[in-house]
Design a protein around this motif. Structure first.
Motif, short mmCIF file in Angstrom:
data_model
loop_
_atom_site.label_atom_id
_atom_site.label_comp_id
_atom_site.label_asym_id
_atom_site.label_seq_id
_atom_site.Cartn_x
_atom_site.Cartn_y
_atom_site.Cartn_z
N VAL A 61 -17.31 -1.16 -29.74
CA VAL A 61 -17.12 -1.99 -30.94
C VAL A 61 -15.63 -2.22 -31.21
O VAL A 61 -15.21 -3.32 -31.56
N THR A 89 -22.50 0.44 -40.94
CA THR A 89 -21.29 -0.20 -40.40
C THR A 89 -21.31 -0.17 -38.87
O THR A 89 -20.94 -1.14 -38.21
N GLN A 90 -21.77 0.96 -38.32
CA GLN A 90 -21.83 1.08 -36.85
C GLN A 90 -22.89 0.13 -36.27
O GLN A 90 -22.68 -0.47 -35.22
N VAL A 91 -24.02 0.00 -36.97
CA VAL A 91 -25.06 -0.93 -36.51
C VAL A 91 -24.52 -2.36 -36.54
O VAL A 91 -24.71 -3.13 -35.59
N LEU A 92 -23.84 -2.72 -37.62
CA LEU A 92 -23.26 -4.06 -37.71
C LEU A 92 -22.26 -4.29 -36.58
O LEU A 92 -22.28 -5.32 -35.90
N GLY A 93 -21.38 -3.32 -36.36
CA GLY A 93 -20.36 -3.45 -35.33
C GLY A 93 -20.97 -3.62 -33.95
O GLY A 93 -20.58 -4.50 -33.17
N LEU A 94 -21.97 -2.79 -33.64
CA LEU A 94 -22.60 -2.85 -32.32
C LEU A 94 -23.34 -4.18 -32.15
O LEU A 94 -23.31 -4.78 -31.07
N THR A 95 -24.00 -4.64 -33.21
CA THR A 95 -24.70 -5.93 -33.14
C THR A 95 -23.71 -7.05 -32.88
O THR A 95 -23.94 -7.92 -32.02
N LEU A 96 -22.61 -7.07 -33.62
CA LEU A 96 -21.56 -8.08 -33.41
C LEU A 96 -21.07 -8.05 -31.98
O LEU A 96 -20.95 -9.10 -31.32
N ALA A 97 -20.78 -6.84 -31.48
CA ALA A 97 -20.23 -6.71 -30.13
C ALA A 97 -21.20 -7.25 -29.09
O ALA A 97 -20.79 -7.78 -28.05
N ARG A 98 -22.51 -7.14 -29.36
CA ARG A 98 -23.50 -7.49 -28.35
C ARG A 98 -24.07 -8.89 -28.49
O ARG A 98 -24.74 -9.38 -27.56
N LEU A 145 -28.36 3.72 -31.97
CA LEU A 145 -27.46 4.62 -32.71
C LEU A 145 -28.22 5.80 -33.32
O LEU A 145 -27.72 6.93 -33.33
N PHE A 198 -29.96 -6.47 -34.10
CA PHE A 198 -29.70 -5.48 -35.15
C PHE A 198 -30.69 -4.31 -35.03
O PHE A 198 -30.30 -3.14 -35.14
N ALA A 232 -29.72 -2.15 -32.03
CA ALA A 232 -28.55 -1.31 -32.31
C ALA A 232 -28.93 -0.15 -33.22
O ALA A 232 -28.45 0.98 -33.04
N LEU A 280 -26.34 -12.50 -40.12
CA LEU A 280 -26.17 -11.09 -39.80
C LEU A 280 -25.62 -10.30 -40.99
O LEU A 280 -26.13 -9.22 -41.32
N GLN A 308 -27.75 -7.43 -42.97
CA GLN A 308 -27.36 -6.02 -43.01
C GLN A 308 -27.18 -5.54 -44.45
O GLN A 308 -27.51 -4.41 -44.77
N PHE A 363 -14.39 -4.96 -29.12
CA PHE A 363 -14.83 -6.27 -29.64
C PHE A 363 -13.89 -6.72 -30.76
O PHE A 363 -13.44 -7.86 -30.79
N PHE A 364 -13.58 -5.82 -31.70
CA PHE A 364 -12.72 -6.20 -32.82
C PHE A 364 -11.27 -6.40 -32.39
O PHE A 364 -10.54 -7.20 -32.97
#
Lengths: 247, 247
Positions: A221, B135-144, A202, A195, A198, A130, A134, A224-225
């Motif tokens: 998000v 960054t938002q795409v990465l965050g949302l992907t991680l969360a999901r 967005l 990815f 998302a 991932l 990205q 999640f963090f």
């Protein structure tokens, strides 16, 4: 050490050694394991250092009756110290050799994470696939938007420079290393699909100007963090100060 | 200082002051400019600190006959020093006040970039919109993806931690700040389309296992970054050493 320019063959080296370490490009790892595996003495150890673990560990277990240990050093040649760097260990067969390897690594300051090949490859689909993907998407987008890098750097904030360092660092390294890491992880399709989803979601929120939905996604998000966001703000501010200090 | 809890009204403050600085959320910037602009004395200065510049500078030029200066401080409240931080200046009308502002900022250690509102917004479509979006795409992907953060951190490399710090830092901040920055840039659609295209192209290359094409794309991005890749490798290795040192 057997390499492309040595007279010693890999099977002969394996037969003569207690420990055989396979450290070759991912694409030929299983082939080399099948070549040397049968020559490793049964009292010896066959280990690898590949960035994926399910396929190589299975290949090692099939190719030899010796002890088997899969490892993945989580750092590259650009680190300046082994102290605190991480190595993942996947025990295949034979605890004595695995314990020996763990002690040997720990004595050099390395930090060990033990897990199964399946859990390793799942974690790497996030940690490597991932994040590399990205970075590559960002790099390709930058290259194709047609805004010269120098023009953006005139407007730089420290956080932007930090992000650019992280991205450009990637492209100073080898595509022959990263390609197989991403192509050979069993979960890559799942990661790139998530990815892409998302990205579309967005982009649609931005196009519609829906601030309420944007804030909801932000909160999703953030949840999640969890507490890691505060640590990240503190740590990255520390790093940004170091960048400013160095400039 | 006029704020939500002061009795002084914005027009009265503008009429009494030499310099009026509009520092309000992007969504109400033009409204506040139209409210206070006519009250700024002609010998005075009307300036703003908004993260986009085309619309606010145009609004200021229309709302007042005073001098006009658009500014964009490229740092947030989390920085620990002004020294070396950057401010963008867009001269609207009246060089005397602009020169005064430039001297005042420089004297406090800030670094100034002068440009036009159009060039500013184009650069920000990369420096802010693209980087925040990714960054938002990465965050949302991680969360999901459903892999717990703690599980990935057990496998962490220093480079992954650095990327996570950069990402999680973002979500410790305000969606009400970032939403309008991304929604109000005139080039956001272009940026998110290019990002989506790059995502699809790279995902297809990984799915097909086409290493030759993967290496071509890598080289394309490397050529875009040019000598910056070496600087990035050196600088980010320095930062990664600082992370390891702190751990």
């Amino acid at each position: 050490m057997v390499d492309v320019d040595t007279a010693l063959t890999a099977p002969a080296a394996a037969a003569a050694a207690d420990v055989t370490v396979v450290s070759v490009p991912i694409d030929v790892t299983e082939e080399v394991i099948r070549l040397v595996g049968p020559h490793v003495p049964e009292r010896g150890l066959l280990m690898d250092v590949t960035s994926v673990k399910e396929a190589p560990v299975a290949a090692m277990l099939a190719a030899t009756r010796a002890s088997v240990l899969g490892t993945h050093p989580m750092f590259g040649p650009s680190v300046h110290t082994l102290q605190g760097q991480r190595v993942v260990l996947c025990r295949g067969r034979g605890d004595e050799w695995a314990d020996w390897a763990a002690r040997t690594f720990t004595a050099r300051g390395l930090v060990i994470t033990e897990t199964t090949p399946a859990l390793h490859d799942r974690a790497m689909s996030v940690v490597q696939v991932l994040t590399h993907f990205q970075t590559q998407v960002l790099g390709l987008t930058l290259a194709r938007l047609g805004v010269p890098l120098d023009e953006t750097l005139r407007f730089t904030s420290p956080a932007y420079v930090l992000e650019l360092y992280v991205a450009a660092r990637h492209f100073a390294q080898s595509p022959e290393l990263y390609g197989p890491i991403e192509m050979r992880n069993p979960r890559t399709g799942e990661v790139t699909r998530a990815f892409g989803d998302a990205t579309r979601e967005l982009a649609a929120v931005l196009a519609s100007g829906d601030q309420a939905r944007f804030s909801e996604l932000f909160a999703e998000v953030g949840a999640f963090f969890g507490p890691f966001t505060s640590e990240a703000l503190e740590q990255s501010s520390f790093l940004i100060d170091r960048i400013v200090e160095r400039a």
